[in-house]
Design an enzyme around this catalytic site. Structure first.
Site, PDB file in Angstrom:
ATOM      1  N   LYS A   1       7.534   0.449  -1.364  1.00 23.19           N
ATOM      2  CA  LYS A   1       6.573   0.376  -2.470  1.00 23.19           C
ATOM      3  C   LYS A   1       6.385   1.793  -3.009  1.00 23.19           C
ATOM      4  CE  LYS A   1       1.891  -1.380  -3.508  1.00 23.19           C
ATOM      5  NZ  LYS A   1       0.718  -2.121  -2.980  1.00 23.19           N
TER       6      LYS A   1
ATOM      7  N   SER B   1      -0.912  -6.317  -5.457  1.00 21.83           N
ATOM      8  CA  SER B   1      -0.251  -5.272  -6.203  1.00 21.83           C
ATOM      9  C   SER B   1       1.181  -4.999  -5.761  1.00 21.83           C
ATOM     10  CB  SER B   1      -1.052  -3.972  -6.077  1.00 21.83           C
ATOM     11  OG  SER B   1      -1.084  -3.531  -4.722  1.00 21.83           O
TER      12      SER B   1
ATOM     13  N   SER C   1      -3.000  -7.351  -1.157  1.00 19.49           N
ATOM     14  CA  SER C   1      -1.767  -7.019  -1.888  1.00 19.49           C
ATOM     15  C   SER C   1      -0.466  -7.133  -1.126  1.00 19.49           C
ATOM     16  CB  SER C   1      -1.867  -5.617  -2.458  1.00 19.49           C
ATOM     17  OG  SER C   1      -2.654  -5.652  -3.613  1.00 19.49           O
TER      18      SER C   1
END
Ligand code: GLN
Length: 486
Positions: free
Chosen positions: A78, A153, A177
């Site tokens: 990420k 997210s 998330s």
């Protein structure tokens, strides 16, 4: 069986048995990224050259017999984890020009384990969102239906694994998330206990809630990744000094007598009925595996979203004050004075959702309001933790839906922040309490994946992973993938 449909465990065996080299494997996934990611938009940066040179080194280690289970395995990070010499954007224009001078501990640990990094994954700006639509780099598409959001997210993390353009990825979970996008994309995600994985070098959103974890096809793969990620880190003052077990060691235990708590609050109003049916069927499956079902209550659940939307913005307004146009990140053109520099750099560098949070947080923390909002929210947080403490006196794990509904259409919730915030209604409480939680594929509603959420007690990751693994040994939801990417 093609390479990309294999699990990490299977790929690891292929590498050790020298049926494939890490360079070949890495090239295979780089080609898939090239082929599919224009539509998915799950990567912000693809680190092709670095990946191939890491793969070469991994092949040398394997040849010498010095490999660990992750040596030569391609994964993607990420874009919230700092990566030395590589852009680390956090999904924001503010950090579009930021090349990190150091590695996050999680990145160091993967490097130490010999893993290969394919690149950096798209995400909601500063991890604020539930649909991956707040990213400066544009929305990510859900591989099951590209008109739909992948969740957020960690939307890029989930979409890349669901489309099998990355064998596994990392995510972070402040309010859901990891679990929510895993649920919406039909894959497995684990948020560990707060303090289990180092936050050093992970760009902070809400420091008392943020926690990193693996996003994978299976629970077994999540165990392999967590083995590498977890552990005490003197560079993170909230990291817990506790030994890391081998998370794969417990994967064989049967579930006879396992007590599963079903909180009535997770099955009430707001839950899509088809999603509810899938979750009920999963619970039935657990009964056939020998588990006992116990009805429980988490009476303060209804307070978790409001408490979170005080605590998270308050902490973000403080954490994001470092982005001032002076030290790093975006700086506006031709500032006339210092105040203009601050105002325009932040005004131009941050997107609307981030600004909304900063303003709510600054308000909640301001003199005269601190007691009424932040302090009150912290007290509510205690009540929520106490609910779980009481529940875990009676049960071993808690189950329910991860998300009240399946993936929604892009654009659908953009004008309604409250509707967006309610996407995390079942996940946020675990963050407020610091508990570990997983999402596991459990079926489909309306042709879109549904995730079963399993919440465990503090540092109960081994049990959680086994509870998920036993289900996956007896079902095949986790092997399903969208036709186009096969
Ligand atoms: N969707 C929640 C938010 O927008 C949670 C995000 C997260 O876990 N990073 O804050």
């Amino acid at each position: 069986m093609s390479l990309h449909t294999k699990t990490l465990k299977q790929l690891s065996d292929e590498l050790q048995n020298k049926n494939v080299s890490s360079v070949e494997l890495t090239q295979h996934f780089l080609e898939r990224i090239e082929k599919f990611d224009a539509e998915l938009n799950s990567f912000v940066t693809v680190t092709k050259d670095q990946a191939l040179s890491q793969a070469k080194q991994a092949d040398e280690l394997i040849a010498k017999g010095n490999a660990s289970p992750l040596t030569g395995i391609p994964i993607a990070q990420k874009d919230i984890f700092c990566t030395q010499g590589i852009k680390t954007s956090c999904g924001s224009k503010m950090l579009d020009n930021f090349i990190s001078p150091y590695n996050a501990t999680v990145v160091e640990k993967f490097n130490g384990a010999g893993a290969v990094m394919l690149g950096k994954l798209n995400m909601d700006e500063f991890a604020m969102g539930s649909s991956n639509e707040t990213s400066f780099y544009g929305p990510v598409s859900n591989p099951w239906n590209t008109n739909c959001v992948p969740g957020g997210s960690s939307g890029g993390s989930a979409a890349s694994v669901a489309a099998r353009i990355a064998p596994a990825s990392t995510g972070t979970d402040t309010g859901g998330s990891i679990r929510q996008p895993a649920s919406l994309c039909g894959i497995t995600g684990l948020k560990p206990t707060y303090g289990r994985v180092s936050r050093y070098g992970m760009i902070a959103f809400a420091s008392s809630l943020d926690q990193a974890g693996p996003i994978t096809q299976t629970a077994e793969d999540a165990a392999l990744l967590l083995n590498a990620m977890a552990g005490f880190d003197p560079k993170d003052s909230t990291s817990v000094e506790k030994d890391v077990p081998d998370y794969t060691a417990d994967l064989g235990s049967d579930l006879k007598g396992l007590k599963i708590g079903l909180p009535k609050e997770y099955f009430g109003e707001g839950l899509d009925s088809e999603v509810g049916d899938v979750i009920n069927a999963a619970v039935e499956q657990y009964k056939t595996l020998g588990a006992e079902i116990v009805d429980i209550e988490l009476p303060n659940s209804g307070l978790s979203v409001p408490a979170y939307y005080v605590v998270a913005p308050a902490e973000c307004s403080s954490n994001l004050s470092r982005f001032d146009g002076v030290r790093f990140g975006y700086r506006c053109d031709n500032p006339v004075d210092l105040e203009d520099l601050y105002k325009r750099s932040r005004g131009e560098g941050f997107g609307p959702e981030v600004k909304r949070r900063i303003m709510i947080g600054a308000y909640a923390l301001s003199a005269g309001y601190y007691d009424a909002y932040y302090l009150k929210a912290q007290k509510v947080r205690h009540l929520i933790s106490d609910d779980f403490k009481q529940a875990f006196e009676k049960v071993d794990v808690i189950m329910g839906p991860t998300s009240p509904n399946v993936a929604f259409n892009k654009g659908e919730r953009n004008d309604d922040p409250i509707a967006m915030y309610l996407s995390d209604i079942y996940t946020i409480a675990a963050n407020l309490a610091g508990l570990p939680g997983m999402s596991v594929p459990a079926g489909f509603a309306n042709n879109l994946p549904v995730g079963l959420q399993i919440i465990g007690n503090y540092f109960g990751e081994s049990r959680l992973l086994n509870v998920a693994h036993q289900y996956q040994m007896n079902t095949d939801w986790h092997t399903q993938m969208p036709e186009v990417y096969k």
